[in-house]
Design a protein around this motif. Structure first.
Motif, mmCIF file in Angstrom:
data_model
loop_
_atom_site.group_PDB
_atom_site.id
_atom_site.type_symbol
_atom_site.label_atom_id
_atom_site.label_comp_id
_atom_site.label_asym_id
_atom_site.label_seq_id
_atom_site.Cartn_x
_atom_site.Cartn_y
_atom_site.Cartn_z
ATOM 1 N N ILE A 1 -6.486 -8.568 13.645
ATOM 2 C CA ILE A 1 -7.504 -9.139 12.768
ATOM 3 C C ILE A 1 -7.201 -10.625 12.602
ATOM 4 O O ILE A 1 -6.061 -11.013 12.331
ATOM 5 C CB ILE A 1 -7.522 -8.448 11.389
ATOM 6 N N VAL B 1 -6.510 -8.782 2.825
ATOM 7 C CA VAL B 1 -7.181 -7.928 3.817
ATOM 8 C C VAL B 1 -6.425 -6.610 3.959
ATOM 9 O O VAL B 1 -7.016 -5.523 3.977
ATOM 10 C CB VAL B 1 -7.269 -8.637 5.185
ATOM 11 N N ALA B 2 -5.106 -6.703 4.043
ATOM 12 C CA ALA B 2 -4.276 -5.509 4.230
ATOM 13 C C ALA B 2 -4.391 -4.552 3.047
ATOM 14 O O ALA B 2 -4.231 -3.329 3.212
ATOM 15 C CB ALA B 2 -2.825 -5.914 4.429
ATOM 16 N N ILE C 1 -2.260 -9.130 11.297
ATOM 17 C CA ILE C 1 -3.333 -9.945 10.723
ATOM 18 C C ILE C 1 -2.855 -11.390 10.763
ATOM 19 O O ILE C 1 -1.816 -11.714 10.192
ATOM 20 C CB ILE C 1 -3.664 -9.537 9.276
ATOM 21 N N ALA D 1 -4.223 -12.871 4.277
ATOM 22 C CA ALA D 1 -3.985 -11.708 5.136
ATOM 23 C C ALA D 1 -3.539 -10.512 4.300
ATOM 24 O O ALA D 1 -3.908 -9.362 4.587
ATOM 25 C CB ALA D 1 -2.940 -12.049 6.188
ATOM 26 N N ALA E 1 -4.389 -2.778 12.942
ATOM 27 C CA ALA E 1 -3.923 -4.132 12.650
ATOM 28 C C ALA E 1 -3.242 -4.213 11.302
ATOM 29 O O ALA E 1 -2.253 -4.939 11.119
ATOM 30 C CB ALA E 1 -5.089 -5.116 12.713
ATOM 31 N N VAL E 2 -3.749 -3.451 10.338
ATOM 32 C CA VAL E 2 -3.148 -3.426 9.001
ATOM 33 C C VAL E 2 -1.843 -2.648 9.029
ATOM 34 O O VAL E 2 -0.808 -3.104 8.519
ATOM 35 C CB VAL E 2 -4.131 -2.809 7.985
#
Length: 331
Positions: A267, A280-281, A297, A277, A291-292
């Protein structure tokens, strides 16, 4: 102004003075051949390229550029350029036309010597622009009918649109080189860009990683039909936003469900969104996204990732490095 809006901001004196995308590329090939940086594929192509190069020299104005807004004729080399495109501003300075730029828009912050003003590319004001007495205006989009308004004042305007591909980006650089009389310098810039870009592409991993490039918190993303998306495609990535881009706009809006289902392995966000980031996670329901889960990220420079121009090799290198460093689960 959202980060998505800012991302979208940022393309008769002789028989060979009409410059279109293909001839522009030919002119670059000719200049590079003269400096030992390119090879002619045939004697006919070499001859045509040399003619195009000659017609584009500073002494051979007027020239006519076939821009996104149609044919634009410049009777002499412009010496008072107003740039309302951060990408164009970078290009103009890189090709040696910086001394010809007298004013640039509020987001033209690179290079440091760019004459940044409060001029707006989002809401251009014809009177404010005309106040600088420009002999050429360069913009990325014909916002508010600015091209027609400036034409009434006999001020030529070149719309240098955001390119759809890396190759289109080279053509955009070439067009500005032709318009400003900097043929040789432009050829050298493009040659350096090509070499560095090719090096970055060669260094990218060959696995088709699933990439999601998020533009803002509303989940607008860059698909393969955008310039940045074409870069990912060149790097061999699979863009998870493509499925949502039915209109091929380049910037579709996804749903959380769609992102989660696509399961991106990398990401990418920019340093100008209002979150990190980690944010987002920590989104609910995203914990099982590859991605997480694997900590993949990354945050990239918004200026470089949203502008086409001489810093493209830096973008490709940073993305290639991010792809190469993608962590996978152990066991």
């Amino acid at each position: 102004m959202t980060s998505c809006d800012r991302f979208l901001l940022d393309q008769p004196g002789g028989t060979l003075n009409h410059i279109r995308p293909v001839p522009a590329a030919l002119f670059l090939a000719a200049s590079l051949a003269l400096t030992g940086c390119s090879q002619a594929s045939s004697s006919e192509a070499s001859s045509a390229s040399e003619d195009a190069t000659t017609s584009a020299s500073a002494a051979d104005f007027p020239v006519t550029i076939d821009a996104a807004n149609g044919e634009v004729t410049l009777d002499s080399r412009p010496e008072r350029i107003v740039s309302l495109s951060p990408s164009a501003t970078e290009i103009l300075f890189a090709i040696g036309a910086g001394d010809q730029v007298i004013a640039a828009d509020e987001y033209s912050t690179y290079p440091a010597e760019a004459p940044t003003t409060d001029l707006s590319a989002y809401d251009p004001n014809v009177e404010a622009i005309a106040g600088y007495e420009p002999d050429l205006v360069v913009i990325a989009n014909d916002t508010n009918g600015i091209v027609g308004a400036l034409a009434k004042l006999d001020i030529p305007t070149i719309v240098n649109e955001a390119p759809a591909t890396v190759e289109d980006g080279y053509d955009g650089v070439a067009a500005l080189g032709m318009a400003t009389g900097h043929v040789d310098e432009t050829a050298e810039v493009v040659a350096d860009m090509r070499a560095e870009v090719d090096e970055g592409l060669a260094a990218a991993p060959q696995d088709r990683l699933r990439i999601y490039h998020e533009l803002d918190e509303k989940l607008y993303a860059a698909s393969s039909h955008s310039f940045i998306g074409s870069v990912y495609d060149s790097l061999g990535a699979t863009n998870v936003a493509d499925a949502a881009d039915k209109q091929k706009s380049g910037y579709p809006q996804l749903t959380e469900e769609a992102v989660i289902a696509a399961d991106p392995e990398l990401i990418v966000i920019t340093d100008q969104v209002s979150y990190t980031a980690d944010d987002v996670a920590n989104r609910p329901g995203w914990e099982n996204v590859s991605a997480v889960r694997n900590g993949n990220i990354v945050t990239v420079d918004a200026d470089i990732s949203s502008r086409w121009g001489p810093r493209l090799p830096q973008l490709i290198e940073s993305i290639a490095d991010a792809m190469a460093s993608v962590k996978t689960p152990v066991g």
